[in-house]
Enzyme design. Structure first.
Site, short mmCIF file in Angstrom:
data_model
loop_
_atom_site.label_atom_id
_atom_site.label_comp_id
_atom_site.label_asym_id
_atom_site.label_seq_id
_atom_site.Cartn_x
_atom_site.Cartn_y
_atom_site.Cartn_z
N ILE A 1 76.18 49.91 44.90
CA ILE A 1 77.60 49.51 45.01
C ILE A 1 77.92 48.34 44.09
O ILE A 1 79.04 47.84 44.06
CB ILE A 1 77.95 49.13 46.47
CG1 ILE A 1 76.94 48.15 47.05
CG2 ILE A 1 78.08 50.38 47.32
CD1 ILE A 1 77.22 47.73 48.47
N GLY B 1 74.48 42.51 40.00
CA GLY B 1 74.84 41.16 39.57
C GLY B 1 73.66 40.58 38.80
O GLY B 1 72.67 40.21 39.38
N LYS C 1 70.33 44.43 42.04
CA LYS C 1 71.04 45.69 42.28
C LYS C 1 71.43 45.65 43.75
O LYS C 1 70.63 45.23 44.60
CB LYS C 1 70.09 46.85 41.99
CG LYS C 1 70.69 48.22 42.19
CD LYS C 1 69.61 49.30 42.11
CE LYS C 1 69.10 49.49 40.69
NZ LYS C 1 68.21 50.69 40.62
N ASP D 1 79.33 27.24 42.70
CA ASP D 1 79.78 28.38 41.88
C ASP D 1 80.95 29.09 42.55
O ASP D 1 80.99 30.31 42.64
CB ASP D 1 78.61 29.35 41.64
CG ASP D 1 78.89 30.29 40.47
OD1 ASP D 1 78.17 31.30 40.33
OD2 ASP D 1 79.86 30.03 39.70
C1 7LV Z 1 79.17 39.98 40.15
N1 7LV Z 1 78.55 39.36 41.32
C2 7LV Z 1 77.93 38.09 40.95
C3 7LV Z 1 77.56 40.26 41.94
C4 7LV Z 1 78.25 41.36 42.73
C5 7LV Z 1 77.21 42.40 43.15
C6 7LV Z 1 77.87 43.52 43.96
C7 7LV Z 1 78.67 42.98 45.13
N2 7LV Z 1 79.38 44.00 45.89
C8 7LV Z 1 80.33 44.77 45.21
O1 7LV Z 1 80.58 44.52 44.00
N3 7LV Z 1 81.01 45.77 45.84
C9 7LV Z 1 82.07 46.53 45.18
C10 7LV Z 1 80.68 46.19 47.18
C11 7LV Z 1 79.91 45.18 47.96
C12 7LV Z 1 79.88 45.31 49.34
N4 7LV Z 1 79.21 44.44 50.11
C13 7LV Z 1 78.53 43.43 49.54
C14 7LV Z 1 77.85 42.53 50.36
C15 7LV Z 1 77.13 41.53 49.82
C16 7LV Z 1 77.08 41.40 48.42
C17 7LV Z 1 76.30 40.29 47.81
C18 7LV Z 1 75.94 40.39 46.48
C19 7LV Z 1 75.21 39.35 45.91
CL1 7LV Z 1 74.74 39.46 44.26
C20 7LV Z 1 74.86 38.21 46.65
O2 7LV Z 1 74.17 37.19 46.06
C21 7LV Z 1 75.24 38.13 47.97
CL2 7LV Z 1 74.84 36.75 48.87
C22 7LV Z 1 75.96 39.16 48.57
N5 7LV Z 1 77.75 42.24 47.60
C23 7LV Z 1 78.48 43.24 48.12
C24 7LV Z 1 79.24 44.14 47.29
C25 7LV Z 1 79.60 41.84 44.77
C26 7LV Z 1 78.92 40.77 43.94
#
Ligand code: 7LV
Length: 333
Positions: free
Chosen positions: A18, A21, A25, A133
């Site tokens: 999904i 970052g 993944k 951040d």
């Molecule tokens: C651009 N960013 C630095 C990273 C991006 C990675 C996918 C994420 N995401 C998405 O992009 N959706 C579209 C769906 C989605 C759904 N639930 C999520 C729940 C948690 C996280 C999450 C991701 C990272 Cl890298 C974390 O460190 C933490 Cl603590 C939490 N990302 C989610 C997530 C959003 C952020």
């Protein structure tokens, strides 16, 4: 799919990726025992390289931070090649995309979101953490359009408390405080307040107060503290933004003043609550359901859960609690 991630087999049913970052993944998954959706952040240790300390920082911080506007960490798994972080699923994605989709938010909607951001930041500051951040990409929306703060990889817990200075220049340039980019020592809380000023400006305007393709000219703009005030901003909004985007950190509004600020109280008449809604005492129904499922006495289960090992039991407890808080039956599948 799970053959690729054998450690998750039987515990989580993996679905699609999904998001990604940098070095991680993020996959959607279902927690087998509760059927609840989770997001699993998967990191390959080799690919991490010298980003490894960031992961340890994030995991250590998130284990201590338990708040309704912070993405919940449920479980941590480590193998010799990977880290897995099982996290609260936020189906509506990044606040950044939400602002872009609406061009900019009106004051009432921005206020609802900003109260939640202030709540989360006040909570982490009281717990002795600076996020460092803060930006719309690191604020996700859950199914009820509530904000969840993520990405604690750059956060700091200054030794001896928040009144001690930090030195590392980090975070995203457009949101970085003047004192942070000038290489001076700075206070994490004050730098976070500046970033929140940039964030509020982005919510209300749909673009950044300080922007430039070239970093050196971006830094000059930030250090000048001069930004455009569009005519759709009300005087009250402009005043609050000006109090946060003070170049001199000592003149900048503090989080304590922000919690009670008239702009934030408008239409609510109560200060921002920043206490965690999570109780410290364990929930009886969840403990009983777990005890029955594992064939253990309730007392033994209570002792086990209280260890907070961030193992599958911790995840099962928190996800059962989620079900209860959402009014769903406190039942394991
Ligand atoms: C651009 N960013 C630095 C990273 C991006 C990675 C996918 C994420 N995401 C998405 O992009 N959706 C579209 C769906 C989605 C759904 N639930 C999520 C729940 C948690 C996280 C999450 C991701 C990272 Cl890298 C974390 O460190 C933490 Cl603590 C939490 N990302 C989610 C997530 C959003 C952020």
């Amino acid at each position: 799919m799970s053959s690729q991630y054998p450690e998750l087999k039987g515990f989580y049913h993996l679905r699609e990726t999904i998001g990604s970052g940098g070095f991680a993944k993020v996959k959607l998954a279902y927690h087998a025992l509760t059927g609840e959706k989770v997001a699993i952040k998967i990191m390959d240790k080799r690919a991490l390289g010298d980003d490894l300390p960031r992961v340890k920082t994030e995991i250590a911080a998130m284990k201590e931070l338990c708040h309704q506007h912070i993405c919940k960490l449920y479980q941590v798994l480590e193998t010799e090649t990977r880290f897995y972080m099982v996290l609260e699923y936020c189906p509506e994605g990044e606040l950044f995309d939400y602002i872009v989709s609406k061009d900019r938010l009106d004051e009432a909607e921005a206020r609802i979101f900003f109260r939640q951001i202030v709540s989360a930041v006040a909570y982490i500051h009281i717990k002795g953490y600076a996020h460092r951040d803060l930006k719309p990409e690191n604020l996700l929306l859950d199914e009820d359009q509530n904000l969840k703060l993520i990405d604690f990889g750059l956060c700091a817990k200054p030794k001896g408390g928040m009144e001690n200075h930090l030195f590392t220049c980090c975070g995203s340039p457009a949101y970085a405080a003047p004192e942070l980019i000038s290489g001076k020592q700075y206070l994490g809380a004050e730098a976070d307040l500046w970033s929140m000023g940039v964030l509020l400006y982005a919510l209300l305007c749909g673009y950044l107060p300080f922007d430039d393709e070239k970093i050196p000219s971006l830094y000059r703009k930030i250090q000048s503290g001069k930004y455009e005030v569009p005519d759709w901003l009300t005087p009250e909004s402009s005043i609050l933004i000006a109090q946060m985007l003070q170049v001199d950190p000592k003149r900048r509004i503090s989080i304590q003043q922000l919690i009670n600020h008239p702009w934030l109280r408008k239409g609510f008449n109560i200060p921002c609550e920043f206490e965690s809604k999570y109780k410290m005492t364990l929930d009886e129904d969840c403990l009983t359901e777990l005890a029955v499922h594992y064939g253990q006495k309730r007392r033994e289960m209570e002792t086990k859960v209280s260890e907070w090992n961030y193992d599958y039991l911790t995840a099962s407890y928190f996800l059962l609690l989620e079900k209860k808080m959402k009014g769903r039956p406190v039942r394991l599948l």
